[in-house]
Design a protein around this motif. Sequence first.
Motif, mmCIF file in Angstrom:
data_model
loop_
_atom_site.group_PDB
_atom_site.id
_atom_site.type_symbol
_atom_site.label_atom_id
_atom_site.label_comp_id
_atom_site.label_asym_id
_atom_site.label_seq_id
_atom_site.Cartn_x
_atom_site.Cartn_y
_atom_site.Cartn_z
ATOM 1 N N ASN A 34 -40.424 -2.441 -32.691
ATOM 2 C CA ASN A 34 -41.463 -2.519 -33.718
ATOM 3 C C ASN A 34 -40.814 -2.494 -35.098
ATOM 4 O OD1 ASN A 34 -43.536 -2.499 -31.843
ATOM 5 N ND2 ASN A 34 -43.829 -0.290 -31.937
ATOM 6 N N LEU A 135 -48.577 5.490 -39.463
ATOM 7 C CA LEU A 135 -47.670 5.941 -38.401
ATOM 8 C C LEU A 135 -48.427 6.509 -37.204
ATOM 9 C CD1 LEU A 135 -44.801 7.592 -40.487
ATOM 10 C CD2 LEU A 135 -44.816 5.340 -39.381
ATOM 11 N N TYR A 138 -48.895 3.238 -34.961
ATOM 12 C CA TYR A 138 -47.731 2.601 -34.350
ATOM 13 C C TYR A 138 -46.490 3.411 -34.698
ATOM 14 C CZ TYR A 138 -47.291 0.741 -39.106
ATOM 15 O OH TYR A 138 -47.207 0.626 -40.467
ATOM 16 N N THR A 139 -45.407 3.164 -33.967
ATOM 17 C CA THR A 139 -44.144 3.851 -34.205
ATOM 18 C C THR A 139 -43.052 2.823 -34.469
ATOM 19 O OG1 THR A 139 -44.718 5.750 -32.823
ATOM 20 C CG2 THR A 139 -42.372 5.360 -33.211
ATOM 21 N N ASP A 141 -39.464 1.139 -34.779
ATOM 22 C CA ASP A 141 -38.085 1.273 -34.311
ATOM 23 C C ASP A 141 -37.118 0.828 -35.402
ATOM 24 O OD1 ASP A 141 -38.666 1.967 -31.441
ATOM 25 O OD2 ASP A 141 -39.667 0.023 -31.547
ATOM 26 N N ASP A 177 -41.414 10.439 -37.076
ATOM 27 C CA ASP A 177 -42.197 9.659 -36.118
ATOM 28 C C ASP A 177 -41.311 9.082 -35.017
ATOM 29 O OD1 ASP A 177 -44.879 8.560 -35.504
ATOM 30 O OD2 ASP A 177 -43.925 6.629 -35.874
ATOM 31 N N ASN A 178 -40.075 8.742 -35.374
ATOM 32 C CA ASN A 178 -39.115 8.221 -34.392
ATOM 33 C C ASN A 178 -37.709 8.596 -34.846
ATOM 34 O OD1 ASN A 178 -37.516 6.859 -32.590
ATOM 35 N ND2 ASN A 178 -38.168 4.806 -33.182
ATOM 36 N N LYS A 180 -34.952 8.004 -33.724
ATOM 37 C CA LYS A 180 -33.949 6.972 -33.479
ATOM 38 C C LYS A 180 -34.163 5.735 -34.348
ATOM 39 C CE LYS A 180 -33.048 8.323 -28.686
ATOM 40 N NZ LYS A 180 -33.000 7.860 -27.269
ATOM 41 N N VAL A 181 -35.102 5.796 -35.267
ATOM 42 C CA VAL A 181 -35.412 4.645 -36.104
ATOM 43 C C VAL A 181 -34.229 4.265 -36.995
ATOM 44 C CG1 VAL A 181 -36.339 5.987 -38.048
ATOM 45 C CG2 VAL A 181 -37.195 3.662 -37.637
#
Length: 257
Positions: A34, A135, A138-139, A141, A177-178, A180-181
Amino acid sequence: MSTSSMIVRLLFSSAVLLAPGWAAAEQPSKNLGNVMLLGDSITQAAAGNQGYRYGLWKRLVDAGYQFDFVGSLRHNFDASNTSSTSAVTTYPDNAGMAFDADNEGHWGWKTSDVLGLTQPTRTPGTGIGKLSDWLAAYTPDTAIVLLGVNDIRIATGASVAATKANMQAIVDAIVADNPKVRIYLCSVLPTKPDFADLPKIAELNEAYRDLVNRNPALRYIDVGSRFDPALHAYDGVHPNPQGEQILAEAIFAALGR
C-alpha cells in the motif's frame, strides 16, 4: 527513451539520502504494498493537470512493481468550485490498466491540518478528515510525503521548528500504524518569492534532512534542487508537465534504491 527523459533520470542518480537504519547494500523490493502519497496541492493537482502521481504510476507499472495507491481522495482540485469532489483530470490507461487515483494530496493544507491541529480551508474539495482518520481506513507499507510549504509560506508564517515538529508527529503516526513502513520524505519545492521565502524553504529542507538522520524509517528525496519555479511551474508554485516529470522521476529513482 527521449533525450530529455534520459537527462532527468541521470540528474537523480545521487538525489537520495539514506537514514542510518537503511543499509546501503539493501536491495529494495519491487512489492511496495500500500503506497500512501501524502501532500498538498502538488500531490492532489488541479483539475486539468495530471500532477506527478500519474507519471510515477506509469513508471511503476512499466517497471513491474506491485503496489496499490491508497488514500481518501480520488478527485482533483477545482478552483472554480472548491466544494466539488467530482473534478477529475483525464488519465489515459497504461499497459491495459486504469490509473490508480487514490491519494492523500490536500490542496493548501499544512502539516498542522493533516494532524488535525488546525482547520483546513476549501473543504470538501481539498479533502476531509485527518491523518488518524485515514490511517484507520488503511495501513501504508510505503509512504511518499511532500508537505510543509504551506506552513512556512508568507501568508501563513509558521516557523520551521514548528513545521519540523509536526512532520515528526506525522512520521511517528505512520510508523505506529506500521513499524515496517518505509517513508520517503521529499524536500519542499522552491517557489516564486512572493509565495514563500527561499531561505526559509532551504532551512526547512535542512530540518527535514535532520529528521531523516534521526529516523530509521525515513529516506530523503532531494527534488527541490532540481526544480526551478520559473521553468517548471505554471504559476511559480505548481508544477507544469516538465515539473511533474521531474518529481515523478526523482521519486521513482528513490524507490529503486
